[in-house]
Design a protein around this motif. Structure first.
Motif, mmCIF file in Angstrom:
data_model
loop_
_atom_site.group_PDB
_atom_site.id
_atom_site.type_symbol
_atom_site.label_atom_id
_atom_site.label_comp_id
_atom_site.label_asym_id
_atom_site.label_seq_id
_atom_site.Cartn_x
_atom_site.Cartn_y
_atom_site.Cartn_z
ATOM 1 N N ASP A 121 42.913 39.857 39.014
ATOM 2 C CA ASP A 121 41.651 39.550 39.671
ATOM 3 C C ASP A 121 41.741 39.949 41.141
ATOM 4 O O ASP A 121 42.738 39.651 41.797
ATOM 5 N N GLY A 122 40.695 40.635 41.611
ATOM 6 C CA GLY A 122 40.700 41.105 43.004
ATOM 7 C C GLY A 122 41.420 42.434 43.128
ATOM 8 O O GLY A 122 41.939 42.768 44.186
ATOM 9 N N SER A 123 41.430 43.189 42.024
ATOM 10 C CA SER A 123 42.286 44.382 42.002
ATOM 11 C C SER A 123 41.867 45.447 43.017
ATOM 12 O O SER A 123 42.690 46.289 43.391
ATOM 13 N N SER A 124 40.631 45.386 43.489
ATOM 14 C CA SER A 124 40.240 46.366 44.508
ATOM 15 C C SER A 124 40.969 46.107 45.834
ATOM 16 O O SER A 124 40.965 46.934 46.739
ATOM 17 N N ASN A 125 41.627 44.945 45.939
ATOM 18 C CA ASN A 125 42.363 44.598 47.166
ATOM 19 C C ASN A 125 43.815 45.080 47.156
ATOM 20 O O ASN A 125 44.518 44.922 48.153
ATOM 21 N N ILE A 126 44.284 45.618 46.032
ATOM 22 C CA ILE A 126 45.705 45.962 45.909
ATOM 23 C C ILE A 126 46.142 46.938 46.999
ATOM 24 O O ILE A 126 47.162 46.738 47.654
ATOM 25 N N ASP A 127 45.350 47.988 47.183
ATOM 26 C CA ASP A 127 45.732 49.056 48.116
ATOM 27 C C ASP A 127 45.861 48.582 49.550
ATOM 28 O O ASP A 127 46.438 49.270 50.375
ATOM 29 N N VAL A 128 45.278 47.430 49.868
ATOM 30 C CA VAL A 128 45.286 46.979 51.261
ATOM 31 C C VAL A 128 46.071 45.680 51.426
ATOM 32 O O VAL A 128 45.868 44.932 52.380
ATOM 33 N N ASN A 129 46.969 45.430 50.462
ATOM 34 C CA ASN A 129 47.941 44.350 50.622
ATOM 35 C C ASN A 129 47.318 42.960 50.784
ATOM 36 O O ASN A 129 47.769 42.162 51.603
ATOM 37 N N VAL A 130 46.267 42.727 50.042
ATOM 38 C CA VAL A 130 45.605 41.416 50.092
ATOM 39 C C VAL A 130 45.940 40.675 48.792
ATOM 40 O O VAL A 130 46.109 41.296 47.744
ATOM 41 N N SER A 131 46.033 39.347 48.884
ATOM 42 C CA SER A 131 46.398 38.535 47.716
ATOM 43 C C SER A 131 45.491 38.789 46.519
ATOM 44 O O SER A 131 44.261 38.853 46.663
ATOM 45 N N ILE A 132 46.100 38.878 45.365
ATOM 46 C CA ILE A 132 45.358 39.048 44.113
ATOM 47 C C ILE A 132 45.879 38.013 43.112
ATOM 48 O O ILE A 132 46.733 37.198 43.466
ATOM 49 N N GLY A 133 45.376 38.042 41.880
ATOM 50 C CA GLY A 133 45.810 36.998 40.959
ATOM 51 C C GLY A 133 45.630 37.338 39.497
ATOM 52 O O GLY A 133 45.133 38.413 39.137
ATOM 53 N N THR A 134 46.062 36.407 38.652
ATOM 54 C CA THR A 134 45.839 36.464 37.202
ATOM 55 C C THR A 134 45.185 35.134 36.832
ATOM 56 O O THR A 134 45.573 34.090 37.371
ATOM 57 N N ILE A 135 44.192 35.183 35.946
ATOM 58 C CA ILE A 135 43.501 33.937 35.545
ATOM 59 C C ILE A 135 43.600 33.801 34.026
ATOM 60 O O ILE A 135 43.415 34.794 33.311
ATOM 61 N N PHE A 136 43.866 32.596 33.525
ATOM 62 C CA PHE A 136 43.926 32.437 32.068
ATOM 63 C C PHE A 136 43.297 31.125 31.601
ATOM 64 O O PHE A 136 43.146 30.182 32.372
ATOM 65 N N ARG A 246 34.853 31.917 54.877
ATOM 66 C CA ARG A 246 36.082 32.609 54.477
ATOM 67 C C ARG A 246 35.830 33.307 53.151
ATOM 68 O O ARG A 246 35.509 32.651 52.162
ATOM 69 N N TYR A 247 35.957 34.616 53.128
ATOM 70 C CA TYR A 247 35.740 35.344 51.871
ATOM 71 C C TYR A 247 36.720 36.495 51.781
ATOM 72 O O TYR A 247 36.590 37.501 52.469
ATOM 73 N N ILE A 248 37.728 36.305 50.929
ATOM 74 C CA ILE A 248 38.770 37.326 50.775
ATOM 75 C C ILE A 248 38.302 38.434 49.843
ATOM 76 O O ILE A 248 38.667 39.596 49.996
ATOM 77 N N GLY A 249 37.493 38.044 48.834
ATOM 78 C CA GLY A 249 37.067 39.024 47.838
ATOM 79 C C GLY A 249 38.005 39.052 46.640
ATOM 80 O O GLY A 249 37.866 39.893 45.763
ATOM 81 N N SER A 250 38.980 38.138 46.625
ATOM 82 C CA SER A 250 39.776 37.861 45.417
ATOM 83 C C SER A 250 39.471 36.411 45.097
ATOM 84 O O SER A 250 39.906 35.516 45.832
ATOM 85 N N MET A 251 38.735 36.185 44.014
ATOM 86 C CA MET A 251 38.328 34.807 43.736
ATOM 87 C C MET A 251 39.520 33.877 43.605
ATOM 88 O O MET A 251 39.460 32.723 44.025
ATOM 89 N N VAL A 252 40.602 34.359 43.004
ATOM 90 C CA VAL A 252 41.784 33.504 42.848
ATOM 91 C C VAL A 252 42.194 32.943 44.207
ATOM 92 O O VAL A 252 42.430 31.742 44.352
ATOM 93 N N SER A 253 42.269 33.813 45.206
ATOM 94 C CA SER A 253 42.734 33.365 46.524
ATOM 95 C C SER A 253 41.687 32.485 47.198
ATOM 96 O O SER A 253 42.028 31.470 47.813
ATOM 97 N N ASP A 254 40.414 32.869 47.084
ATOM 98 C CA ASP A 254 39.357 32.077 47.728
ATOM 99 C C ASP A 254 39.267 30.679 47.120
ATOM 100 O O ASP A 254 39.173 29.685 47.843
ATOM 101 N N VAL A 255 39.292 30.602 45.786
ATOM 102 C CA VAL A 255 39.133 29.282 45.165
ATOM 103 C C VAL A 255 40.424 28.471 45.309
ATOM 104 O O VAL A 255 40.371 27.251 45.484
ATOM 105 N N HIS A 256 41.568 29.135 45.280
ATOM 106 C CA HIS A 256 42.838 28.417 45.495
ATOM 107 C C HIS A 256 42.817 27.721 46.864
ATOM 108 O O HIS A 256 43.119 26.540 46.975
#
Ligand code: AHG
Ligand code: MN
Ligand code: MN
Length: 337
Positions: A121-136, A246-256
């Protein structure tokens, strides 16, 4: 040797939880353990993401002559593989796959759970070293154990989840999961390669100072949503505004962050996309379950997310989630829709 026995690993915790239920089969613990394993593998690749060019990404082939997969495809493969080879999962559905996958081998058909996930989740952030996640998200199947799972097993309302969680690949890597009994967080200790208990019994603060929304879409939101966002920015709020955006654009990080610190996250429908962007089964339901167990609230703007009966695997939904008082305040605006 000096061993620190104040630490508790993810495996130890899930097994200890089992002891309170003499009839439990251990299948859910096993499933969570498998997800932890996939997460560790994904974490290793996520950490190397910036090295892809250095390691020789010529088109899609690396210097070893192997195909370089997109990280979200890699993450998906890891999740499918561990769940297929485990003993607890009868089938999966993933944001990355068009249809669900029923595991039809002899061992899997006897399993009682299905698992749904967003592998990255938030995979568009990978290239710029921003937190991403996995949701299950984990559901007990509705079809009989011993048969091959069907679509019906996956199209269940979120309230039927037995467990849901996420992994955030951030400044440290953390796995948070909820069952009806509570929400607990485990941080990956890279020195021993184990998730260890770091955030026991997480409760979402009743209120907070942060709101998370994509402001770029402001003029595409409904009037009540615009009015709520504007109220978040006002100084004269009785509840301590203005809030911080605050909006990172990776929901995992924002909601965490909002779960730990208190806050509200909004992904409303827009004029061009009335159902918004987030997927009910892979993104909204698991977070609705986690935050609700932690004492917060999640809705689609009309009813609790967990009560929505899905009709398609990839359906999208407007999503509002966060601290209970902030959600109640939002609802006073949404009542006018
Ligand atoms: P994914 O990477 O799985 O497609 O999901 C990204 C999601 C979510 O993590 C995030 O909150 C949202 O997309 C951001 O969307 P906008 O850029 O439209 O705000
Ligand atoms: Mn996602
Ligand atoms: Mn994704």
């Amino acid at each position: 040797m000096n061993v620190n026995r104040t630490i508790q690993t993810l495996d130890e915790f899930t097994i200890q939880q089992l002891r309170d239920f003499p009839n439990a089969t251990g299948e859910l613990s096993n499933l969570l353990r498998n997800i932890g394993l996939a997460a560790k593998r994904i974490n290793t690749e996520v950490n190397k993401a910036g090295l892809v060019d250095i390691l020789g990404d010529a088109g899609n082939i690396n210097v070893q002559g192997e195909e370089v997969k997109k990280l979200d495809v890699y993450a998906n493969d890891q999740m499918v593989r561990v769940l297929q080879h485990g003993i607890s999962c009868a089938g999966i559905a993933s944001e990355e796959l068009d249809d669900f996958v029923a595991f039809d081998d002899e061992k899997s058909v006897k399993s009682k759970y299905v698992c749904l996930f967003d592998p990255l989740d938030g995979s568009s952030n990978i290239d710029v070293n921003v937190s991403i996640g996995t949701i299950f998200s984990v559901y007990p199947r509705v079809t009989p154990v011993g048969t091959v799972v069907t679509k019906e097993d996956f199209l269940q309302p979120g309230i039927k989840q037995v467990a849901a969680g996420y992994i955030v690949y951030g400044s440290s890597t953390m796995m948070v999961y909820a069952t009806r009994r509570g929400v607990n967080g485990f941080t990956l200790d890279p020195s021993i390669g184990e998730f260890t208990m770091s955030h026991p019994d997480i409760k979402c603060p009743e209120t907070g100072k942060m709101y998370s929304v994509n402001h770029g879409n402001f003029f595409e939101y409904s009037k009540p949503v615009q009015q709520y966002i504007t109220a978040c920015q006002k100084k004269d709020k009785t509840n301590g505004g203005p809030y911080t955006q605050r909006y990172i654009g990776s929901m995992v990080s924002d909601v965490h962050r909002n779960l730990i610190r208190g806050g509200i996250f909004l992904y409303p429908g827009t004029t061009s996309k009335p159902k918004g962007k987030l997927r009910l089964l892979y993104e909204s339901n698991p977070f609705a379950f986690i935050v609700t167990v932690a004492g917060g609230k999640a809705t689609n703007g009309k009813i609790p997310i967990l009560d929505v009966v899905p009709t398609e695997l990839h359906e999208r939904t407007p999503f509002f989630v966060g601290s209970i008082r902030m959600m109640e305040e939002l609802e006073t605006y949404l009542q006018n829709t």
